[in-house]
Design an enzyme around this catalytic site. Structure first.
Site, PDB file in Angstrom:
ATOM      1  N   LYS A   1       0.842  -1.199   0.000  1.00 55.93           N
ATOM      2  CA  LYS A   1       0.000   0.000   0.000  1.00 55.93           C
ATOM      3  C   LYS A   1       0.876   1.246   0.000  1.00 55.93           C
ATOM      4  O   LYS A   1       1.971   1.229   0.550  1.00 55.93           O
ATOM      5  CB  LYS A   1      -0.856   0.027   1.277  1.00 55.93           C
ATOM      6  CG  LYS A   1      -1.972  -0.992   1.330  1.00 55.93           C
ATOM      7  CD  LYS A   1      -2.767  -0.845   2.629  1.00 55.93           C
ATOM      8  CE  LYS A   1      -3.828  -1.922   2.768  1.00 55.93           C
ATOM      9  NZ  LYS A   1      -4.906  -1.815   1.772  1.00 55.93           N
TER      10      LYS A   1
ATOM     11  N   ARG B   1     -10.020 -11.733   3.037  1.00 56.23           N
ATOM     12  CA  ARG B   1     -10.944 -12.788   2.587  1.00 56.23           C
ATOM     13  C   ARG B   1     -10.302 -14.171   2.651  1.00 56.23           C
ATOM     14  O   ARG B   1     -10.987 -15.175   2.794  1.00 56.23           O
ATOM     15  CB  ARG B   1     -11.471 -12.442   1.185  1.00 56.23           C
ATOM     16  CG  ARG B   1     -10.429 -12.414   0.102  1.00 56.23           C
ATOM     17  CD  ARG B   1     -10.917 -11.684  -1.143  1.00 56.23           C
ATOM     18  NE  ARG B   1     -10.870 -10.223  -0.984  1.00 56.23           N
ATOM     19  CZ  ARG B   1     -11.289  -9.355  -1.892  1.00 56.23           C
ATOM     20  NH1 ARG B   1     -11.823  -9.779  -3.018  1.00 56.23           N
ATOM     21  NH2 ARG B   1     -11.205  -8.052  -1.653  1.00 56.23           N
TER      22      ARG B   1
HETATM   23  N1  BES Z   1      -7.922  -3.835   4.836  1.00 59.18           N
HETATM   24  C1  BES Z   1      -8.157  -3.489   3.478  1.00 59.18           C
HETATM   25  C2  BES Z   1      -9.488  -2.755   3.283  1.00 59.18           C
HETATM   26  C3  BES Z   1      -9.621  -1.391   3.917  1.00 59.18           C
HETATM   27  C4  BES Z   1      -9.306  -0.248   3.187  1.00 59.18           C
HETATM   28  C5  BES Z   1     -10.086  -1.243   5.201  1.00 59.18           C
HETATM   29  C6  BES Z   1      -9.465   1.009   3.769  1.00 59.18           C
HETATM   30  C7  BES Z   1     -10.230   0.006   5.771  1.00 59.18           C
HETATM   31  C8  BES Z   1      -9.928   1.126   5.053  1.00 59.18           C
HETATM   32  C9  BES Z   1      -8.198  -4.749   2.616  1.00 59.18           C
HETATM   33  O1  BES Z   1      -7.377  -5.785   3.030  1.00 59.18           O
HETATM   34  C10 BES Z   1      -7.729  -4.369   1.242  1.00 59.18           C
HETATM   35  O2  BES Z   1      -6.609  -3.976   1.124  1.00 59.18           O
HETATM   36  N2  BES Z   1      -8.604  -4.506   0.249  1.00 59.18           N
HETATM   37  C11 BES Z   1      -8.276  -4.184  -1.099  1.00 59.18           C
HETATM   38  C12 BES Z   1      -8.750  -5.321  -1.987  1.00 59.18           C
HETATM   39  C13 BES Z   1      -8.344  -5.204  -3.417  1.00 59.18           C
HETATM   40  C14 BES Z   1      -6.845  -5.368  -3.548  1.00 59.18           C
HETATM   41  C15 BES Z   1      -9.062  -6.244  -4.224  1.00 59.18           C
HETATM   42  C16 BES Z   1      -8.996  -2.889  -1.471  1.00 59.18           C
HETATM   43  O3  BES Z   1     -10.164  -2.744  -1.109  1.00 59.18           O
HETATM   44  O4  BES Z   1      -8.353  -2.041  -2.069  1.00 59.18           O
HETATM   45 MN    MN Z   2      -5.407  -5.606   2.285  1.00 55.93          MN
END
Ligand code: BES
Ligand code: MN
Ligand code: ZN
Length: 471
Positions: free
Chosen positions: A252, A326
């Site tokens: 990230k 997930r």
């Molecule tokens: N933990 C994050 C989701 C999240 C984002 C929670 C902002 C709280 C605030 C999750 O693990 C994630 O990174 N999801 C990705 C999935 C994508 C790569 C398919 C997302 O939503 O960008």
């Molecule tokens: Mn994530």
């Protein structure tokens, strides 16, 4: 905060003021000078006569939740003015029964006492205010019960808030597991903590793929509260417990990573709900499960493009190592429905950025395979004044998870991120007919903008809803 009933004290008297019934000369004077009109959430502290007036607007429009907020605001005023004791005549307000009334007032007041300053050298000295309710004799027991219930619910919510607020250098799988054990075991919850070796023996390989780059050992936490032997029903509460989400190799950006110590918000909610449920001795059978790990980076990271296995035997194509939650949930949900044979499942997770950007910080998104079960949750959410929204569950979204090389892939593409993530988790039910609800709390578990009785930070969102569902 200490609650007393029918005790004389020298403290400040609290009076409610209906904006349509300004009857004393003094209140008239305040109104004519635009100082205080009795509007909802207005507060006036008459320091000469030791009275705090609380505006309630029009009494007949006042509901349970309005009162909770009014008394939350009162609590903040008490703190600000370092007031040591207050007294309030608890009489009938609108059409609320004494029990609901006492529950609203005490929980609003209790919520105002939350602070998180474990890491501040200069802490505010918090005043432990004594709250005296004057009550007619035949209602004393009801009021006492309501206060106890409020204290127990709020105590679960505060636990959840603390768990979310603590940074990832203090809350990691081992400490999360130990806190769950220390908090819940004394209340009659059986807490089993599986370490890496045992998780391998169980075969949770999707979970282990996520965990594998971290120096911190993953822990699988199973919390069993079986307090209704007459019932066959056993419900699983599964919480995402990623104690830090760097994104993994699909790293990230720095600014999105800062808050990722809150990525165990789902586990905080289920642990908090277990505490509220057990403290109030609810007659129900719940098993809470948390597959807790960190999503980190090392030479041993799982990679975009890997094909991994899972406890269910389904193979998963890794499109993005940042879609890790997930994967941990997939193994936990399969374990709950296959090894533990629960008959219903609710999972909670800070799962998608899509949920955060769609709903902001107020509403949690739901994906479910069972409308009747959802209706129960919606009723519980309504009486708890928490907001959920049911998303469409149609095969269009489910098919977006189809992989050309494995049984399923862990990211569904650019559309419908809330649904594709939720339906990924649901496809790991041991039997797809098991009633299941998935709740995405990515925006609601931790907030930047305070509202109602929520301050900035961890919210303990849906602890109260889950409690009321089981009640
Ligand atoms: N933990 C994050 C989701 C999240 C984002 C929670 C902002 C709280 C605030 C999750 O693990 C994630 O990174 N999801 C990705 C999935 C994508 C790569 C398919 C997302 O939503 O960008
Ligand atoms: Mn994530
Ligand atoms: Zn995550």
């Amino acid at each position: 905060m200490k609650f007393k009933i029918n005790q004389k004290n020298e403290g400040i008297t609290i009076k409610l003021v209906d904006s349509n019934k300004i009857d004393t000369d003094f209140l008239m004077l305040l109104k004519n000078n635009n100082i205080f009109k009795g509007l909802k959430n207005e507060i006036y502290f008459d320091v000469i006569n030791n009275v705090i007036y609380l505006g309630i607007g029009e009494e007949e429009k006042l509901n349970y939740y309005d009162l909770k907020i009014i008394f939350y605001n009162l609590g903040q005023t008490l703190q600000k003015n370092k007031i040591k004791s207050i007294s309030f005549d608890l009489y009938k307000i609108n059409n609320l029964c004494t029990y609901r009334l006492a529950l609203a007032l005490s929980s609003g007041l209790l919520h105002s006492t939350y602070v998180f300053e474990n890491y501040k050298s200069n802490k505010n000295d918090v005043v432990d205010t004594e709250i005296n309710f004057n009550v007619v004799e035949n209602k004393v027991n009801k009021v006492q019960e309501a206060i106890k219930e409020a204290e127990n619910i709020v105590s679960g919510i505060f636990l959840a808030k603390n768990l979310v607020n603590e940074p990832a250098n203090t809350i990691y799988p081992e400490t999360l597991a130990n806190i769950a054990k220390n908090e819940l075991e004394p209340l009659g919850v059986k807490v089993t903590i599986y370490g890496k070796k045992e998780i391998e023996e169980i075969g949770m390989s999707a979970f282990l793929s996520v965990a594998r780059a971290s120096e911190k050992e993953p822990k699988f936490i199973v919390m069993e509260y079986l307090n209704n032997p007459e019932s066959e029903e056993k419900i699983a509460l599964i919480g995402k417990g990623v104690t830090y989400d760097s994104g993994g190799l699909a790293i990230k950006p720095a600014s999105s990573m800062v808050d990722m110590f809150t990525d165990m918000g789902g586990s905080a909610t289920v642990i908090g709900a277990m505490k509220s449920i057990a403290l109030n001795n609810l007659k129900t059978n719940v098993i809470a499960l948390v597959a807790s790990c960190e999503n980190m980076i090392s030479g041993n990271s799982y990679r975009n493009g890997d094909i991994i296995n899972s406890l269910s035997g389904k193979t998963i194509e890794i499109i993005n190592t940042d879609a890790e939650g997930r994967l941990t949930l997939a193994d936990a949900i399969y374990y709950a429905t296959s090894n533990l044979k629960v008959n219903k499942v609710i999972d909670l997770a800070t799962l998608t950025g899509a949920c955060y950007s769609s709903f902001g910080e107020r509403v949690s998104a739901v994906v479910t395979n069972n409308d009747e079960f959802y209706q129960d949750l919606e009723n519980a959410a309504k009486i708890s004044n928490e907001y959920i929204w049911k998303m469409p569950n149609i095969s269009y979204y489910k098919n977006m998870n189809d992989s050309s090389v494995a049984d399923i892939k862990n990211a569904g593409g650019k559309f419908g991120g809330i649904m594709t993530a939720g339906l990924f988790v649901g496809s790991f039910l041991a039997d797809e007919n098991i009633p299941w609800i998935h709740i995405d709390i990515a925006g609601t578990a931790y907030i930047n903008t305070p509202y109602d009785h929520y301050n900035k930070g961890g919210t303990g969102v849906l602890v109260e809803t889950l409690y009321n569902l089981f009640k």
